[in-house]
Design an enzyme around this catalytic site. Structure first.
Site, PDB file in Angstrom:
ATOM      1  N   ARG A  62      -2.049   5.421   5.317  1.00  0.00           N
ATOM      2  CA  ARG A  62      -1.285   4.277   4.793  1.00  0.00           C
ATOM      3  C   ARG A  62       0.227   4.471   4.810  1.00  0.00           C
ATOM      4  NH1 ARG A  62      -5.315   3.217   5.982  1.00  0.00           N
ATOM      5  NH2 ARG A  62      -7.070   2.399   4.831  1.00  0.00           N
ATOM      6  N   SER A  68      -6.323  -3.320  -1.791  1.00  0.00           N
ATOM      7  CA  SER A  68      -6.379  -2.157  -2.687  1.00  0.00           C
ATOM      8  C   SER A  68      -4.984  -1.854  -3.235  1.00  0.00           C
ATOM      9  CB  SER A  68      -6.891  -0.935  -1.936  1.00  0.00           C
ATOM     10  OG  SER A  68      -8.235  -1.155  -1.581  1.00  0.00           O
ATOM     11  N   GLU A 115      -0.637   1.897  -3.259  1.00  0.00           N
ATOM     12  CA  GLU A 115      -0.704   1.525  -1.840  1.00  0.00           C
ATOM     13  C   GLU A 115       0.171   0.286  -1.612  1.00  0.00           C
ATOM     14  OE1 GLU A 115      -4.514   1.573   0.110  1.00  0.00           O
ATOM     15  OE2 GLU A 115      -3.961  -0.098   1.411  1.00  0.00           O
TER      16      GLU A 115
HETATM   17  C1  LIG Z   1      -8.121  -8.985   0.987  1.00  0.00           C
HETATM   18  C2  LIG Z   1      -7.323  -7.831   1.539  1.00  0.00           C
HETATM   19  C3  LIG Z   1      -7.983  -6.788   2.162  1.00  0.00           C
HETATM   20  C4  LIG Z   1      -7.249  -5.710   2.696  1.00  0.00           C
HETATM   21  N1  LIG Z   1      -7.928  -4.705   3.321  1.00  0.00           N
HETATM   22  C5  LIG Z   1      -7.228  -3.671   3.865  1.00  0.00           C
HETATM   23  C6  LIG Z   1      -7.909  -2.606   4.553  1.00  0.00           C
HETATM   24  O1  LIG Z   1      -9.126  -2.602   4.674  1.00  0.00           O
HETATM   25  N2  LIG Z   1      -7.158  -1.604   5.062  1.00  0.00           N
HETATM   26  C7  LIG Z   1      -5.811  -1.596   4.967  1.00  0.00           C
HETATM   27  O2  LIG Z   1      -5.170  -0.653   5.483  1.00  0.00           O
HETATM   28  N3  LIG Z   1      -5.133  -2.576   4.321  1.00  0.00           N
HETATM   29  C8  LIG Z   1      -5.813  -3.605   3.768  1.00  0.00           C
HETATM   30  N4  LIG Z   1      -5.137  -4.605   3.120  1.00  0.00           N
HETATM   31  C9  LIG Z   1      -3.683  -4.513   2.953  1.00  0.00           C
HETATM   32  C10 LIG Z   1      -2.846  -5.274   3.992  1.00  0.00           C
HETATM   33  O3  LIG Z   1      -3.560  -6.326   4.563  1.00  0.00           O
HETATM   34  C11 LIG Z   1      -2.347  -4.353   5.109  1.00  0.00           C
HETATM   35  O4  LIG Z   1      -1.528  -3.343   4.594  1.00  0.00           O
HETATM   36  C12 LIG Z   1      -1.582  -5.132   6.183  1.00  0.00           C
HETATM   37  O5  LIG Z   1      -1.461  -4.324   7.322  1.00  0.00           O
HETATM   38  C13 LIG Z   1      -0.190  -5.610   5.744  1.00  0.00           C
HETATM   39  O6  LIG Z   1       0.320  -6.488   6.745  1.00  0.00           O
HETATM   40  P1  LIG Z   1       1.329  -7.656   6.376  1.00  0.00           P
HETATM   41  O7  LIG Z   1       1.762  -8.281   7.640  1.00  0.00           O
HETATM   42  O8  LIG Z   1       0.739  -8.568   5.369  1.00  0.00           O
HETATM   43  O9  LIG Z   1       2.546  -6.835   5.747  1.00  0.00           O
HETATM   44  P2  LIG Z   1       3.406  -7.118   4.430  1.00  0.00           P
HETATM   45  O10 LIG Z   1       2.513  -7.061   3.236  1.00  0.00           O
HETATM   46  O11 LIG Z   1       4.223  -8.329   4.606  1.00  0.00           O
HETATM   47  O12 LIG Z   1       4.353  -5.834   4.448  1.00  0.00           O
HETATM   48  C14 LIG Z   1       3.824  -4.549   4.195  1.00  0.00           C
HETATM   49  C15 LIG Z   1       4.888  -3.515   4.568  1.00  0.00           C
HETATM   50  O13 LIG Z   1       5.058  -3.529   5.978  1.00  0.00           O
HETATM   51  C16 LIG Z   1       6.418  -3.741   6.307  1.00  0.00           C
HETATM   52  N5  LIG Z   1       6.489  -4.552   7.533  1.00  0.00           N
HETATM   53  C17 LIG Z   1       5.915  -5.749   7.786  1.00  0.00           C
HETATM   54  N6  LIG Z   1       6.211  -6.164   9.026  1.00  0.00           N
HETATM   55  C18 LIG Z   1       7.015  -5.212   9.573  1.00  0.00           C
HETATM   56  C19 LIG Z   1       7.667  -5.064  10.820  1.00  0.00           C
HETATM   57  N7  LIG Z   1       7.592  -5.979  11.812  1.00  0.00           N
HETATM   58  N8  LIG Z   1       8.420  -3.944  11.020  1.00  0.00           N
HETATM   59  C20 LIG Z   1       8.548  -3.001  10.052  1.00  0.00           C
HETATM   60  N9  LIG Z   1       7.957  -3.085   8.861  1.00  0.00           N
HETATM   61  C21 LIG Z   1       7.193  -4.176   8.622  1.00  0.00           C
HETATM   62  C22 LIG Z   1       7.003  -4.503   5.112  1.00  0.00           C
HETATM   63  O14 LIG Z   1       8.417  -4.347   5.071  1.00  0.00           O
HETATM   64  C23 LIG Z   1       6.260  -3.832   3.967  1.00  0.00           C
HETATM   65  O15 LIG Z   1       6.893  -2.637   3.606  1.00  0.00           O
HETATM   66  C24 LIG Z   1      -5.842  -5.690   2.571  1.00  0.00           C
HETATM   67  C25 LIG Z   1      -5.182  -6.752   1.934  1.00  0.00           C
HETATM   68  C26 LIG Z   1      -5.915  -7.810   1.432  1.00  0.00           C
HETATM   69  C27 LIG Z   1      -5.183  -8.952   0.775  1.00  0.00           C
END
Ligand SMILES: Cc1cc2nc3c(=O)[nH]c(=O)nc-3n(C[C@H](O)[C@H](O)[C@H](O)COP(=O)(O)OP(=O)(O)OC[C@H]3O[C@@H](n4cnc5c(N)ncnc54)[C@H](O)[C@@H]3O)c2cc1C
Length: 308
Positions: free
Chosen positions: A180, A229, A299
């Site tokens: 992560r 999570s 996380e």
């Molecule tokens: C229902 C649910 C289930 C989930 N299950 C999982 C799972 O099984 N496994 C898992 O690992 N995660 C899980 N997650 C967490 C989440 O979906 C992941 O971490 C996902 O990859 C975040 O992507 P995002 O685009 O929403 O990022 P955001 O939440 O918008 O950002 C997360 C971080 O990434 C950075 N970021 C975003 N885009 C960029 C970019 N282009 N360049 C640099 N940094 C960037 C942001 O600045 C921030 O620090 C879950 C979330 C939910 C709501």
């Protein structure tokens, strides 16, 4: 707190981005938790040139900025966020999936949807893609978080292109991936990635993916606003198991609740504020520490100004 943007900054942003910049914009609607105060400016960026422009402006004006993906892993403070919030779209949505006999190669922009990527890659027979199924969010967010389950996205990365304040034009970088988190530089914005998978039987891969999606639906409160999570799994254990054993399921603070369905999820049940979530996170952490001597690590990323 007062905005960091001067009237001249606002004019420069409005001149460049027109209706694609929103000033003092509440961020709640852009997050999965539906929580968070306003950003001084939320800018929708559609090309690499626009991203380079804004990175140069931020550098020159010493303005802080934050890259927002799809907001599925962040908690924005009730006080919002000073400076610029950058949201990629347009050409960053690009997604190209190709297969030959041996492998499946995916080229994706940072704002491509992981859901689309996994579906397309699975139908071409990408071995391992099922481990990334059901993870909401963008490709950039997945990269930054090294998202995954039993396998993580970092395992499949062939190339990552970024743009930074000191080097605003797109360029490739080498990154290392951990549970992560990654060694992605703090000022780096992921612009696009290439992933490569061995090629297998698409039927088998799709049914594995389907089974995982069904399992998620049964075990996660995905019908309520949440951010997945909240805590990372400690070595050799599961955060959800510890939190449940600490008796925290159903705990409430304001409009936030530790999900009765999955203890590592906090759900927004009634117009929760960020401070409701942080007070629950603190209580859960304390209880697990006292009962089991385990210090849980967050996380979810806490972003911006937290009050109360
Ligand atoms: C229902 C649910 C289930 C989930 N299950 C999982 C799972 O099984 N496994 C898992 O690992 N995660 C899980 N997650 C967490 C989440 O979906 C992941 O971490 C996902 O990859 C975040 O992507 P995002 O685009 O929403 O990022 P955001 O939440 O918008 O950002 C997360 C971080 O990434 C950075 N970021 C975003 N885009 C960029 C970019 N282009 N360049 C640099 N940094 C960037 C942001 O600045 C921030 O620090 C879950 C979330 C939910 C709501």
């Amino acid at each position: 707190m007062a905005s960091l943007l001067t009237p001249a900054d606002r004019d420069a942003l409005a001149a460049q981005f027109g209706a694609r910049v929103r000033f003092d914009e509440p961020l709640g609607p852009y997050t999965w938790w539906k929580i968070g105060g306003p950003a001084d400016a939320l800018v929708s960026i559609e090309t690499g040139e626009e991203l380079a422009f804004i990175l140069r402006l931020a550098f020159k004006r010493k303005l802080p900025w934050f890259t927002l993906g799809f907001g599925s892993n962040i908690l924005v403070g009730d006080g919002g966020l000073r400076g610029l919030v950058l949201r990629l779209g347009g050409s960053f949505d690009a997604l190209d999936v190709r297969a030959d006999d041996a492998q499946v190669v995916v080229r994706a922009g940072a704002s491509a949807q992981m859901a689309l990527l996994t579906a397309q890659a699975a139908s071409r027979g990408a071995v391992g893609i099922a481990s990334l199924a059901g993870i909401p969010g963008s490709v950039g967010g997945a990269l930054a978080m090294n998202a995954g389950t039993d396998r993580e996205i970092g395992e499949f990365v062939r190339e990552v292109w970024v743009q930074t304040t000191t080097k605003p034009d797109p360029h490739p970088v080498d990154i290392r991936y951990f549970y992560r988190h990654t060694t992605l530089a703090r000022d780096a914005i992921v612009a696009g990635v290439t992933l490569a998978f061995a090629r297998g039987d698409s039927q088998t891969i799709r049914s594995d993916m389907q089974a995982r999606l069904v399992r998620r639906k049964a075990t996660q409160p995905i019908h309520m606003p949440n951010a997945g999570s909240c805590f990372r799994n400690p070595p050799g254990d599961k955060a959800g198991r510890l939190i449940e054993a600490a008796g925290a399921k159903g705990w409430r603070s304001g409009g936030a609740e530790v999900s009765p369905q999955h203890a590592n999820f906090i759900v927004n049940v009634a117009a929760a504020r960020a401070r409701d979530v942080t007070s629950l996170l603190a209580r859960v952490r304390r209880e697990v520490q006292v009962r089991f001597g385990v210090e849980l690590q967050l996380e979810v990323h806490l972003i911006g100004e937290f009050t109360g």
